[in-house]
Design a protein around this motif. Structure first.
Motif, PDB file in Angstrom:
ATOM      1  N   TYR A 129      29.735  24.858   4.539  1.00 52.70           N
ATOM      2  CA  TYR A 129      30.009  23.774   3.597  1.00 52.70           C
ATOM      3  C   TYR A 129      31.511  23.556   3.428  1.00 52.70           C
ATOM      4  CZ  TYR A 129      25.060  23.913   2.714  1.00 52.70           C
ATOM      5  OH  TYR A 129      23.687  23.861   2.886  1.00 52.70           O
ATOM      6  N   ILE A 132      32.303  21.447   6.333  1.00 51.99           N
ATOM      7  CA  ILE A 132      31.932  20.046   6.094  1.00 51.99           C
ATOM      8  C   ILE A 132      33.026  19.330   5.308  1.00 51.99           C
ATOM      9  CG2 ILE A 132      30.382  18.550   4.760  1.00 51.99           C
ATOM     10  CD1 ILE A 132      28.083  20.391   5.572  1.00 51.99           C
ATOM     11  N   TYR A 176      29.478  10.810   8.081  1.00 53.21           N
ATOM     12  CA  TYR A 176      28.063  11.006   8.379  1.00 53.21           C
ATOM     13  C   TYR A 176      27.880  11.858   9.631  1.00 53.21           C
ATOM     14  CZ  TYR A 176      23.190   9.995   9.450  1.00 53.21           C
ATOM     15  OH  TYR A 176      21.857  10.127   9.731  1.00 53.21           O
ATOM     16  N   CYS A 179      28.988  15.614   8.906  1.00 53.83           N
ATOM     17  CA  CYS A 179      28.033  16.310   8.042  1.00 53.83           C
ATOM     18  C   CYS A 179      26.718  16.567   8.764  1.00 53.83           C
ATOM     19  CB  CYS A 179      27.806  15.500   6.774  1.00 53.83           C
ATOM     20  SG  CYS A 179      26.866  16.369   5.500  1.00 53.83           S
ATOM     21  N   SER A 180      26.210  15.575   9.482  1.00 53.86           N
ATOM     22  CA  SER A 180      24.918  15.729  10.150  1.00 53.86           C
ATOM     23  C   SER A 180      24.980  16.751  11.278  1.00 53.86           C
ATOM     24  CB  SER A 180      24.424  14.380  10.682  1.00 53.86           C
ATOM     25  OG  SER A 180      25.337  13.830  11.615  1.00 53.86           O
ATOM     26  N   LEU A 183      25.055  20.266   9.589  1.00 48.70           N
ATOM     27  CA  LEU A 183      23.774  20.594   8.957  1.00 48.70           C
ATOM     28  C   LEU A 183      22.670  20.795   9.995  1.00 48.70           C
ATOM     29  CD1 LEU A 183      23.741  18.299   5.790  1.00 48.70           C
ATOM     30  CD2 LEU A 183      24.260  20.752   5.956  1.00 48.70           C
ATOM     31  N   THR A 193      18.784  16.686   6.748  1.00 49.23           N
ATOM     32  CA  THR A 193      20.100  16.440   7.333  1.00 49.23           C
ATOM     33  C   THR A 193      20.472  14.967   7.251  1.00 49.23           C
ATOM     34  OG1 THR A 193      20.017  18.329   8.840  1.00 49.23           O
ATOM     35  CG2 THR A 193      21.419  16.479   9.488  1.00 49.23           C
ATOM     36  N   VAL A 196      20.891  13.901   3.341  1.00 50.97           N
ATOM     37  CA  VAL A 196      22.068  14.501   2.713  1.00 50.97           C
ATOM     38  C   VAL A 196      23.343  13.962   3.341  1.00 50.97           C
ATOM     39  CG1 VAL A 196      23.341  16.655   2.368  1.00 50.97           C
ATOM     40  CG2 VAL A 196      20.870  16.579   1.959  1.00 50.97           C
ATOM     41  N   SER A 197      23.358  13.826   4.652  1.00 51.06           N
ATOM     42  CA  SER A 197      24.554  13.320   5.331  1.00 51.06           C
ATOM     43  C   SER A 197      24.877  11.897   4.908  1.00 51.06           C
ATOM     44  CB  SER A 197      24.362  13.384   6.854  1.00 51.06           C
ATOM     45  OG  SER A 197      24.204  14.717   7.287  1.00 51.06           O
ATOM     46  N   VAL A 200      26.306  12.109   1.305  1.00 52.55           N
ATOM     47  CA  VAL A 200      27.652  12.692   1.350  1.00 52.55           C
ATOM     48  C   VAL A 200      28.646  11.706   1.945  1.00 52.55           C
ATOM     49  CG1 VAL A 200      29.065  14.487   2.430  1.00 52.55           C
ATOM     50  CG2 VAL A 200      26.868  15.085   1.395  1.00 52.55           C
ATOM     51  N   SER A 224      32.826  16.413  -1.073  1.00 44.06           N
ATOM     52  CA  SER A 224      31.882  16.378   0.051  1.00 44.06           C
ATOM     53  C   SER A 224      31.164  17.708   0.206  1.00 44.06           C
ATOM     54  CB  SER A 224      32.620  16.026   1.344  1.00 44.06           C
ATOM     55  OG  SER A 224      33.231  14.765   1.265  1.00 44.06           O
ATOM     56  N   ALA A 228      27.154  18.284  -0.620  1.00 45.56           N
ATOM     57  CA  ALA A 228      26.317  18.720   0.498  1.00 45.56           C
ATOM     58  C   ALA A 228      25.573  20.012   0.135  1.00 45.56           C
ATOM     59  CB  ALA A 228      27.169  18.936   1.745  1.00 45.56           C
TER      60      ALA A 228
END
Length: 236
Positions: A129, A132, A176, A179-180, A183, A193, A196-197, A200, A224, A228
């Motif tokens: 995290y 991220i 996006y 983050c994706s 995750l 994923t 949440v992405s 975020v 962020s 997340a």
């Protein structure tokens, strides 16, 4: 990049502390060298040099995560970097990154956010995290600024700070993707994923739009990472 590093290093056995520090130092030195060459030999403006450093140094969090750096290394580096950046606003220590008297504390906030995220998420044993947050800041904000300045034709203002819709769209898309990818690598649940992405990415874009005095370099990575983490806990 994550997959390549994971396959190369055994995550169960971390390299020695001296090797960890050496790897991070070599990477940062390489980024600074690229920035210096760009500033010295390529016809470019100061903003490009700053974004090379901004994006490149942020990737150190990947080494810290995948090579199991102890939290003390990241926190110490953050404190030292914060001190140097504060001094650089008064003296020409980092002339290609900060300008003396420049009305922004972005570089300082960036260094602080690294220390805060490492302290929090290493303690929780959830370093992904922190990655991220920092990578959204590094890649999302960095590319948003470059795209916005070069191609941003549709402007808007937030508290007197001018932004472009092209830059904000870049921020959302890159956030996006970052983050994706992380995750998917760590959580694995596809629908969590994607959802949440998306959330975020929208939050990060909103936080980046408010960048008075460079405060987005603090709010974007911490916000962020926090959202997340909380959203994944709620949806698990």
């Amino acid at each position: 990049m994550v997959v390549l590093l994971t396959s190369f290093f055994d995550l169960q056995s971390s390299p020695s502390l001296s090797l960890q520090v050496a790897i991070a130092a070599v990477w940062v030195s390489l980024i600074l060298l690229i920035a210096w060459v760009t500033n010295r030999f390529v016809n470019s403006d100061a903003e490009l040099v700053r974004k090379i450093v901004h994006i490149g140094t942020g990737n150190v969090i990947l080494f810290a995560w995948l090579l199991n750096f102890p939290a003390s290394v990241g926190i110490t580096a953050s404190i030292l970097a914060s001190a140097v950046t504060l001094l650089s606003y008064l003296f020409p220590i980092l002339p290609g990154i900060n300008s003396v008297g420049r009305q922004s504390l972005g570089t300082f906030f960036y260094a602080v956010s690294v220390g805060v995220l490492v302290a929090c998420f290493w303690h929780l044993q959830q370093p992904e995290y922190a990655a991220i947050g920092i990578l959204i800041m590094a890649w999302g904000d960095g590319l948003a600024a470059l795209i916005g300045q070069r191609f941003g034709k549709h402007k808007y203002q937030v508290f007197g700070v001018q932004k472009s819709w092209e830059g904000s769209l870049t921020m959302a898309v890159v956030s996006y993707i970052v983050c994706s990818l992380i995750l998917l690598f760590t959580v694995g649940n596809v629908w969590q994923t994607w959802l949440v992405s998306l959330i975020v990415a929208l939050i990060a874009t909103g936080l980046e739009a408010f960048s008075l005095l460079g405060v987005d370099n603090l709010t974007v990575p911490i916000g962020s990472a926090a959202f997340a983490f909380v959203l994944i806990q709620l949806l698990s």
